[in-house]
Design a protein around this motif. Structure first.
Motif, PDB file in Angstrom:
ATOM      1  N   GLN A 254      -5.910  -2.158  -6.391  1.00  0.00           N
ATOM      2  CA  GLN A 254      -5.954  -1.092  -5.396  1.00  0.00           C
ATOM      3  C   GLN A 254      -6.653   0.123  -6.020  1.00  0.00           C
TER       4      GLN A 254
ATOM      5  N   ASN B 251      -6.616   4.102  -2.315  1.00  0.00           N
ATOM      6  CA  ASN B 251      -5.678   3.146  -1.703  1.00  0.00           C
ATOM      7  C   ASN B 251      -6.339   1.910  -1.101  1.00  0.00           C
TER       8      ASN B 251
ATOM      9  N   TRP C 276      -7.897  -1.708  -1.068  1.00  0.00           N
ATOM     10  CA  TRP C 276      -7.754  -2.902  -1.905  1.00  0.00           C
ATOM     11  C   TRP C 276      -9.128  -3.543  -2.146  1.00  0.00           C
TER      12      TRP C 276
END
Lengths: 476, 144
Positions: free
Chosen positions: B130, B134, B136
């Motif tokens: 991540q 934030n 991924w």
């Protein structure tokens, strides 16, 4: 890469002395230019290979070495089972026993010239190539078992080929020690409709003209004369090998801790040769070698059929068949003692020299033919094994040009159709189901195979015999 | 100003012999989905692929990186055995087990002009993580 990282032993031999966890030195065969042009990842990967348990003498990289998976492509390493040596699924790669087979045609370029287009069409029609192509052979359970244990011998028994083909194939066409029970149902499923198919990527079938002879005596034994036409087939074990590689790579990564193996890179996943997992992999990998040998044998049969439609009555005999992604049990001299070692060649060709007991009588004096594929539109080479190659890198040589540019870069830089037209102007006919595939295999996306082969020759890994120029290329 | 896209997307990255696939998305599942579209894009233009056939896929692994490799390899297997290309995916991950549906269509050699066949996903450049924003990321090199 920076050449100051090496101790230069001679003009073509560059050594990295053991440091950190390296158990043996790493040696790259290259000239200064090839070495400078090599990716730093080759350094990283070949020194990682040198850390593996049971490695003997040194980890070697051939002059065509480039960034691979765990091993560099062009990597050679031998392991002693009595010293905790390992077998690495990553060290063999996904395309198990990928290799090159070259056939004599008995034709000359003048005889071929008026029929070039017709032959290109016949070959393209007859030999399945590219994604989504299926073979005409469907293997049931019994046939699959026969193929996995018998290799080219099995193909011959099914009517694909001639008895005399076998002595012109490494292992005489049948890899001993194959264990079909070690081959998963999924690997079988991936293969059942893929026998006799070329595949895609850098795989091809090429009609070539002998353009140059470097060693007259050896060329005579290999029956190669200037302007002769030969046909080379480059492909491997298809879906079966890919699936075996995939499955064992994961299993070896997950089992490394159990065998107290510290992996500097998960892609180097390996297991002790004497462990159940190591033996299981060897059984499956050898079955995949047989699959590749059977596949090239069936493609040979299809090629013979296609050529006969244009040149009735012609006979296509084998020059030789070599594999360049393997791990094989071989005898080598270590400190004056004969040892049984498991030699990994990842993108490297075996190059047994004169007198080697595994060679057929015809090649006893010359050493084995070493077949080096070029890229589409560039030369390929025939070399022969040398005595000194045994000392240099366990009788190994390069396998091809090696990529100089990624597929992404290549497809941005060139258009398939333009390349096909350009090559046509040079007299080279390309047949391929995918123009993007052609762009990704553009000649300039590869290193200069001539420079790679020159260094292999100067380093004593193998000796140059002949240069082949493409006339027709069927691309997967 | 940050010019990076904040919605789910995919990209390719360089590997000398082969090609890297990368999915970037707000959730782990979407990153897996996007990376799989990147894989299709290695073979053909995903816009040319229809989604008329649904294939159920499940796999499990001890960590998310191994799970990612397993996911891509499950797709490679389905593509190879059934001659399919996939356009889109729905992925669910729970406790190291992935269950998904892949939507695609049989390869049409004329229409899709498939460039290469994928042999398998490798551990090279394998990363699932991540980012600071934030998002991924799921990536690896695939052997073609």
């Amino acid at each position: 890469m920076d050449t100051s990282q090496f101790i230069q032993q001679d003009e073509t031999c560059w050594e990295i002395q053991p440091k950190g966890n390296m158990r043996v030195p790493a040696i790259i065969y290259a000239d200064a230019q090839l070495l400078q042009d090599m990716d730093q990842k080759v350094y990283e990967q070949i020194t990682n290979v040198a850390t593996l348990p049971g490695i003997v003498e040194a980890a070697y990289a051939m002059p065509d070495a480039h960034w691979g998976y765990g091993f560099p492509i062009g990597g050679v390493a031998a392991f002693d089972p009595d010293q905790g040596g390992v077998v690495s699924a990553g060290g063999v790669g996904f395309d198990i026993s990928c290799g090159v087979r070259t056939l004599h045609t008995g034709l000359t370029i003048d005889q071929l010239q008026p029929h070039k287009q017709a032959l290109a069409d016949a070959l393209y029609r007859t030999v399945p190539a590219g994604v989504g192509s299926k073979g005409h052979i469907h293997l049931n359970h019994k046939a699959m078992h026969g193929m996995l244990t018998g290799g080219a011998q099995w193909a011959l028994d099914q009517g694909y080929g001639e008895q005399q083909d076998l002595e012109r194939i490494e292992e005489h066409g049948c890899m001993a020690g194959a264990e079909p029970r070690c081959v998963s149902p999924r690997a079988r499923e991936r293969q059942k409709d893929e026998m006799g198919t070329l595949g895609s990527g850098n795989h091809y079938l090429e009609v070539q003209r002998v353009a140059e002879i470097f060693d007259r005596n050896v060329a005579k034994t290999f029956a190669l004369r200037v302007d002769d036409i030969v046909i080379s087939i480059h492909c491997g074990s298809r879906g079966l090998g890919h699936q075996i590689g995939t499955e064992f790579l994961k299993e070896m990564v997950m089992s490394a801790a159990q065998y107290q193996i510290v992996l500097p890179d998960r892609e180097l996943a390996c297991a002790p040769l004497n462990s159940p997992l190591g033996k299981h992999y060897l059984g499956a990998m050898r079955a995949a070698i047989n699959c590749a040998l059977a596949n090239r044998q069936i493609i040979t049969h299809l090629t013979r059929q296609a050529v006969a439609t244009i040149f009735p009555g012609i006979h296509l005999g084998l020059l030789y068949d070599v594999s360049h992604n393997t791990c094989k049990l071989e005898q080598h001299m270590i400190d004056g003692q004969r040892k049984s070692l498991f030699v990994h060649r990842k993108g490297a060709t075996r190059a047994f020299g004169p007198g080697h007991p595994d060679l057929p009588p015809l090649f006893k004096e010359t050493g084995q033919p070493v077949l080096i594929g070029g890229s589409m539109g560039t030369s390929s080479y025939v070399l022969c094994g040398t005595q000194e190659s045994e000392q240099r890198a366990f009788s190994s040589a390069c396998h091809g040009a090696g990529r100089a540019m990624s597929r992404t870069q290549a497809s941005k830089q060139w258009q398939g159709r333009t390349l096909v037209d350009k090559l046509a102007e040079q007299g080279i006919i390309i047949r391929s189901p995918s123009m993007r595939g052609v762009a990704e295999e553009a000649p300039l996306a590869y290193k200069d195979v001539g420079a790679v082969v020159d260094v292999a020759d100067r380093a004593g890994l193998a000796r140059k015999v002949a240069r082949l120029e493409p006339v027709i290329c069927i691309k997967g | 100003m940050n010019s990076k896209p904040t919605t789910a997307h995919w990209e390719h990255f360089e590997h000398q012999a082969d090609i890297g696939i990368r999915g970037i998305a707000p959730t782990l599942e979407q990153a897996f989905e996007q990376a799989a579209i990147a894989m299709t894009a290695v073979v053909t233009d995903p816009d040319l692929v229809l989604d008329s056939t649904a294939v159920a896929i499940t796999c499990a692994a001890p960590d998310t990186e191994l799970l990612f490799v397993s996911w891509i390899n499950e797709l490679v297997y389905e593509m190879s055995v059934h001659g399919l290309l996939f356009k889109r995916y729905q992925v669910f991950i729970n406790n190291g087990t992935l269950s998904a549906t892949a939507f695609g269509v049989a390869v049409d050699r004329k229409k899709h002009q498939p460039a290469v066949e994928i042999k398998g996903a490798t551990f090279t450049e394998l990363r699932v993580y991540q980012q600071a924003d934030n998002m991924w990321v799921a990536q690896c090199v695939i052997d073609v």
